[in-house]
Structures are given as structure tokens and as C-alpha cells.
Write an enzyme that holds these catalytic residues in place. Structure first.
Site, mmCIF file in Angstrom:
data_model
loop_
_atom_site.group_PDB
_atom_site.id
_atom_site.type_symbol
_atom_site.label_atom_id
_atom_site.label_comp_id
_atom_site.label_asym_id
_atom_site.label_seq_id
_atom_site.Cartn_x
_atom_site.Cartn_y
_atom_site.Cartn_z
ATOM 1 N N LEU A 17 42.865 3.992 9.440
ATOM 2 C CA LEU A 17 42.976 3.829 10.883
ATOM 3 C C LEU A 17 44.183 4.615 11.383
ATOM 4 C CD1 LEU A 17 42.307 -0.006 11.361
ATOM 5 C CD2 LEU A 17 40.719 1.881 11.810
ATOM 6 N N ASP A 18 44.120 5.049 12.647
ATOM 7 C CA ASP A 18 45.245 5.752 13.254
ATOM 8 C C ASP A 18 46.445 4.824 13.368
ATOM 9 O OD1 ASP A 18 43.605 7.939 13.533
ATOM 10 O OD2 ASP A 18 43.099 7.517 15.628
ATOM 11 N N VAL A 19 47.612 5.417 13.564
ATOM 12 C CA VAL A 19 48.843 4.649 13.613
ATOM 13 C C VAL A 19 48.830 3.606 14.731
ATOM 14 C CG1 VAL A 19 50.004 6.350 15.093
ATOM 15 C CG2 VAL A 19 51.363 4.878 13.604
#
Length: 232
Positions: free
Chosen positions: A101-103
Site C-alpha cells: 500500500l502507498d505511504v
């Protein structure tokens, strides 16, 4: 598996400590003392540490509820790694994230040391469905459901996205189910429809749903049913 890695995995001791017990002839394989940490351990090898039998290698399967400003990496970089939340585990070496997942994205992150299992989730050929809850900056366009079902042309891509499912909660909150994992795909899909994602949370992968009892940053081991669902 290497003998030193096997010892760490089943005893919780460090690699340095494993080398020490090997040098002291405290480790036997099938009754014979072994000092070489690179010795190959198979399913038939009986390994004893100071007279105690160490069990067979057991794969680990974990679900984590990711918080924002953390990264799906095994080491800290600009942001802290989600692996840091597994501080109760005796040994996190060998674990990897199955579906990153993105930050700034929260929600379900599977973590395992079973490469074949994670391949079922991450390989585009397996078309494993992922469901996201999405919050938008602007009201959703009227034909968004049809666009997602037919496929959306992303900037810089030659082909349309694979058909997805969009469920409208209200004009600025939706559930999106997709079977791909292109770079920033969810954000790019809504950008292509003239909108902007302001919040993103993954709720489900395949048949595995994020446990509602897990607070952000908490984790638990997957049940046997959840583990096997990936193969189905």
C-alpha cells in the site's frame, strides 16, 4: 533451509547467538553435532538445540491494519516500515509484504514468509480481487459505475484497466473492487474521471477481510480458513 536460519526461526535467538551455539557443539542434526551454519535442513532432519528438539518449519501468515505514514517495506527508509509493528514476533527475518500500500493508504496488509502464497495475491495472472474504501474531493460523476465496469484509460497506459466494481456509498465515498495492482491505480482511476482521492483504505483481499477488532497498527495471525482461501 540453512541450519543457522532454522535455529533462529524456531528458538527466537539471534543469528550471532546461533553461531555461538553451533561453535559450542550444542546443535545436532539427526544425532550428529554440526557446526556449519550453512548445513541444509530438510523435512527429514531432526535438529536439537542443547538436547531440545526444534520443530519443523512453520510458515507465518499475518494480517496488519496499516497506519498512514508507514511503508510496506522490510526496512525503514524515509518512513518507518510496517514490520516495526511486529515487535512481539521473535524473528521477523524472511517476512515480506504480500500486496503493498502507498505511504498514505491505510488498511489490510498481509505479511508472510510463504512466497508461493503471496504470489497468489500479487500476480496479475491470478486476478485476486482487492476492495478499497475511497473518499473523494468532489462528488462522483453520474456514470462512474459504468466507466469502472467497462475499464478506464489511465494516463500513460496502452490498455484500459480490467473491469472493476464500484459501489456508491454517497457522492464522495465509494467502495471499489479491482483485480489489478498498477502503480497508484486507484488514485489514477479517479483522476481519469476528473476527481481526486483524499482518503484510501483497503478492506479486503480475496476472501480475507480486515478484522474490525484490529486498531490501526495492530495485527493478528490469519486463521487456517483465511490462509486456504487464497488457494481457492
Amino acid at each position: 533451509m540453512r541450519l543457522d536460519k532454522f535455529i533462529c526461526h524456531h528458538s527466537g535467538i539471534s543469528r550471532a547467538e546461533a553461531k555461538r551455539v553451533l561453535r559450542q557443539d550444542l546443535v545436532t542434526c539427526n544425532g550428529e553435532a554440526v557446526r556449519n551454519g550453512a548445513y541444509k535442513v530438510t523435512a527429514e532432519t531432526e535438529v536439537e538445540l542443547d538436547g531440545q528438539l526444534l520443530g519443523e518449519v512453520k510458515k507465518r501468515y499475518i494480517m496488519l491494519n496499516k497506519v498512514t505514514d508507514t511503508i510496506c517495506s522490510t526496512v525503514d527508509e524515509e518512513y518507518p516500515s510496517v514490520i516495526n509493528f511486529l515487535d512481539e514476533l521473535p524473528n521477523t527475518r524472511g517476512l515480506h509484504i504480500a500486496g503493498r500500500l502507498d505511504v498514505d493508504t491505510t488498511g489490510l496488509v498481509p505479511i508472510t514468509d510463504d512466497g508461493q502464497w503471496s504470489h497468489q495475491i500479487t500476480s496479475p495472472k491470478k486476478q485476486c480481487a482487492k476492495r478499497y474504501r475511497v473518499w473523494l474531493a468532489e462528488p462522483l460523476c453520474a456514470d462512474a459505475e459504468q466507466q469502472v465496469e467497462q475499464g478506464i484509460q489511465l494516463h500513460g497506459e496502452d490498455e484500459l484497466t480490467k473491469p472493476g466494481i464500484l459501489e456508491r456509498i454517497d457522492d464522495t465515498e465509494v467502495l471499489l473492487t479491482i483485480t489489478e495492482g498498477k502503480y497508484h491505480q486507484v488514485k489514477r482511476m479517479f483522476a481519469a474521471m476528473g476527481n481526486k482521492v483524499v482518503g484510501l483504505h483497503r478492506e479486503q483481499i480475496g476472501e480475507i477481510e480486515l478484522d474490525e477488532t484490529l486498531y490501526e497498527g495492530e495485527w493478528r495471525e490469519l486463521t487456517e480458513e483465511e490462509i486456504q482461501s487464497v488457494w481457492q
